[in-house]
Design an enzyme around this catalytic site. Structure first.
Site, PDB file in Angstrom:
ATOM      1  N   GLY A   1       0.816  -1.370  -0.079  1.00  0.00           N
ATOM      2  CA  GLY A   1      -0.025   0.165   0.132  1.00  0.00           C
ATOM      3  C   GLY A   1       0.786   1.341  -0.042  1.00  0.00           C
ATOM      4  N   MET A   2       2.080   1.156   0.450  1.00  0.00           N
ATOM      5  CA  MET A   2       2.709   2.208   0.624  1.00  0.00           C
ATOM      6  C   MET A   2       3.503   2.723  -0.497  1.00  0.00           C
ATOM      7  SD  MET A   2       5.044   3.829   3.843  1.00  0.00           S
ATOM      8  CE  MET A   2       3.543   4.403   4.711  1.00  0.00           C
ATOM      9  N   GLY A   3       3.977   1.621  -1.249  1.00  0.00           N
ATOM     10  CA  GLY A   3       5.177   1.746  -2.500  1.00  0.00           C
ATOM     11  C   GLY A   3       5.394   0.287  -3.026  1.00  0.00           C
TER      12      GLY A   3
ATOM     13  N   LYS B   1      13.141   0.886  -2.453  1.00  0.00           N
ATOM     14  CA  LYS B   1      11.731   1.224  -2.073  1.00  0.00           C
ATOM     15  C   LYS B   1      11.404   2.651  -2.595  1.00  0.00           C
ATOM     16  CE  LYS B   1       9.265  -0.426   1.322  1.00  0.00           C
ATOM     17  NZ  LYS B   1       8.779  -0.752   2.516  1.00  0.00           N
TER      18      LYS B   1
ATOM     19  N   ASP C   1       5.269  -1.838  12.440  1.00  0.00           N
ATOM     20  CA  ASP C   1       4.925  -2.948  11.670  1.00  0.00           C
ATOM     21  C   ASP C   1       5.700  -4.369  11.650  1.00  0.00           C
ATOM     22  OD1 ASP C   1       2.976  -3.847   9.789  1.00  0.00           O
ATOM     23  OD2 ASP C   1       4.159  -3.009   8.184  1.00  0.00           O
TER      24      ASP C   1
END
Length: 495
Positions: free
Chosen positions: A22-24, A41, A134
């Site tokens: 979802g972030m990259g 990333k 996370d």
């Protein structure tokens, strides 16, 4: 711009895609100058917008890059190109723990090994004033090494968030983390500290032992409710092969109230080691979770609006590192395990108080990451070479790197130091022996360039006694002069 194989992004030649979320997206990229590949990333365009997020990302990724530990994937660089934020990290060839668990439950002995290594990395992160937020099997990398214990590294802690307040789940900021491992306080509006990572590590331990998540629910709301109000299941009830002692360990790690959990990830690992040895503690009673209804509603709204995050690291409130209780994860010196060093064991055994017990363990002042170098070196450590060379990474306080060079036939070594501008030399004598010390400034051996485009302090150390005179040490410091490195490192060096 379109990013893919063959494209150059941020100087990296993209080789392929490693994964996305979802972030990259994470790509495998070839470093523009060094003979290595990094994991790059690239954050999504949505995440890269916003001045506040961009400033926080660049600042906090820089802080994360200073954290060096053998159980943490190294953060190499970060920046922005074409409106996309990016971060380059150490690439680890292997599998992640999630892939390993898909094969079935992890044997308790192996699970405790992985847990202990992860705990070491997380505690180091916490000591630096950072939270991961996370922690999950997908963010634990396993470098499987036949005949030797696997290397375990924690990743995805380089994407940082600002922490102006202690609330994590809000409509404005969205939920950060992965819901299946989220601590109750991440779903509420209370303060968050390193014990949120302890909770997630407890979830991860349960999943390793059983092969399933602690809470499996059909809806987002019911999963949030379980984290906030339901006791975690007993791993021994799910998998009869799990020793009963792990039931209390998981229950305490996943306590609803942070104060009732282990005080550090290292404490959790120590308790798991005791459970493996047969120690059975009473299962803690259920921690009441009154007053969380408002937080539950806010969390459901936040998750529906923002979805689950891909990765998280957050500075502790006020950007001040919080103390973490001492655990059994500090560097251990004085012992060398020859099985890990292969044909280079004689070199490590020559300096047992300086080098780590294993190449990726912790030595004096956190010296770690020791690898063989040179054209004749064998990455498998198995081939004997006439002149062995080891390169180890320091914590930059003050040692940046250490080179050990030894003649395998134990003949006295000849001076061959990397000092381009000498500052001084002296005969030295200690209870352990005597020798000669040179100091000055120079370049990092083998690169041909000055580190960070500046002079770097260097020490070259030689020994008189036959037990060590076949070796030399080259110490490169995070200092401008050799004199500074000599003053800050040499007096207490365990030689």
């Amino acid at each position: 711009m379109e990013i893919g194989p063959g494209v150059t992004f941020a100087g990296y030649r993209i080789v392929g895609e490693l994964g996305s979320g979802g972030m990259g997206t994470v790509y495998l990229g070839r470093h523009p100058r060094l003979p290595r590949q990094d994991a790059v990333k690239v954050l999504s365009a949505e995440r890269s917008r916003g001045e506040r997020f961009r400033a926080d990302f660049l600042r906090e990724a820089e802080i994360a890059a200073r954290v060096r530990h053998s159980n943490l994937v190294a953060v190499h660089d970060r920046g922005e190109q074409d409106g996309r934020l990016w971060i380059a990290m150490q690439y680890v060839a292997g599998v992640n723990l999630s892939q390993l668990i898909r094969r079935g439950p992890v044997a308790p002995e192996a699970a405790v090994h992985v847990l202990t290594e992860v705990a070491r990395g997380l505690d180091e992160l916490h000591r630096a004033g950072l939270l991961h937020l996370d922690v999950k099997p997908a963010n634990v990398l396993i470098d499987e090494q036949p005949g030797r214990p696997d290397r375990v590294l924690v990743t995805d802690f380089g994407i940082a968030r600002t922490a102006e307040d202690s609330a994590l789940a809000t409509i404005d900021s969205g939920f950060t983390g992965t819901l299946s491992y989220a601590a109750p306080e991440q779903l509420d509006d209370g303060p968050i500290d390193h014990r949120a990572d302890v909770y997630a590590l407890g979830c991860t331990l349960f999943q390793m032992l059983t092969g399933v998540l602690p809470f499996v629910r059909e809806t987002t709301g019911s999963l949030i409710y379980a984290h906030m109000h339901e006791d975690p299941p007993r791993p021994s009830a799910v998998n009869p092969l799990v020793p009963a002692g792990f039931d209390a360990v998981v229950a305490r790690a996943m306590a609803k109230r942070p104060a009732e959990r282990y005080g550090s990830c290292g404490e959790l690992a120590t308790a798991a080691q005791a459970a493996l040895a047969g120690v059975v503690e009473p299962i803690p009673g259920r921690a009441a979770a009154r007053g969380r209804r408002r937080g539950l509603a806010a969390a459901v709204i936040a998750v529906v609006v923002a979805g689950t995050g891909f990765a998280a690291v957050r500075l502790l409130a006020g950007n001040t590192p919080q103390p973490v209780p001492a655990a059994s994860n500090r560097p251990v010196t004085g012992t060398i395990d020859p099985a890990y060093w292969g044909s280079y064991a004689y070199m490590a055994q020559t300096f047992p108080n300086l080098l780590p017990p294993t190449p990726y363990g912790g030595g004096y002042q956190e010296l770690t990451g020791c690898i063989p170098i040179g054209a004749q070196s064998d990455p498998s450590w198995s081939t004997a070479v006439p002149v062995g060379q080891l390169y180890c990474v320091g914590n930059s306080d003050p040692v940046y790197s250490l080179y050990v060079t030894c003649n395998a036939d134990r003949s006295p070594i000849s001076p061959d130091f990397g000092i381009s501008r000498a500052e001084g030399d002296e005969r030295w004598s200690r209870a352990s022996g005597s020798g000669h010390l040179f100091w000055g400034t120079g370049v990092l051996r083998g690169t041909g360039t000055v580190v960070d485009n500046r002079n770097q302090g260097v020490l070259d150390i030689y020994f008189d006694d036959p037990g060590r005179n076949f070796c030399r040490l080259a110490v490169y410091g995070n200092t401008d002069t050799g004199a500074e490195l000599r003053a800050n490192w040499w007096p207490n060096a365990p030689l």
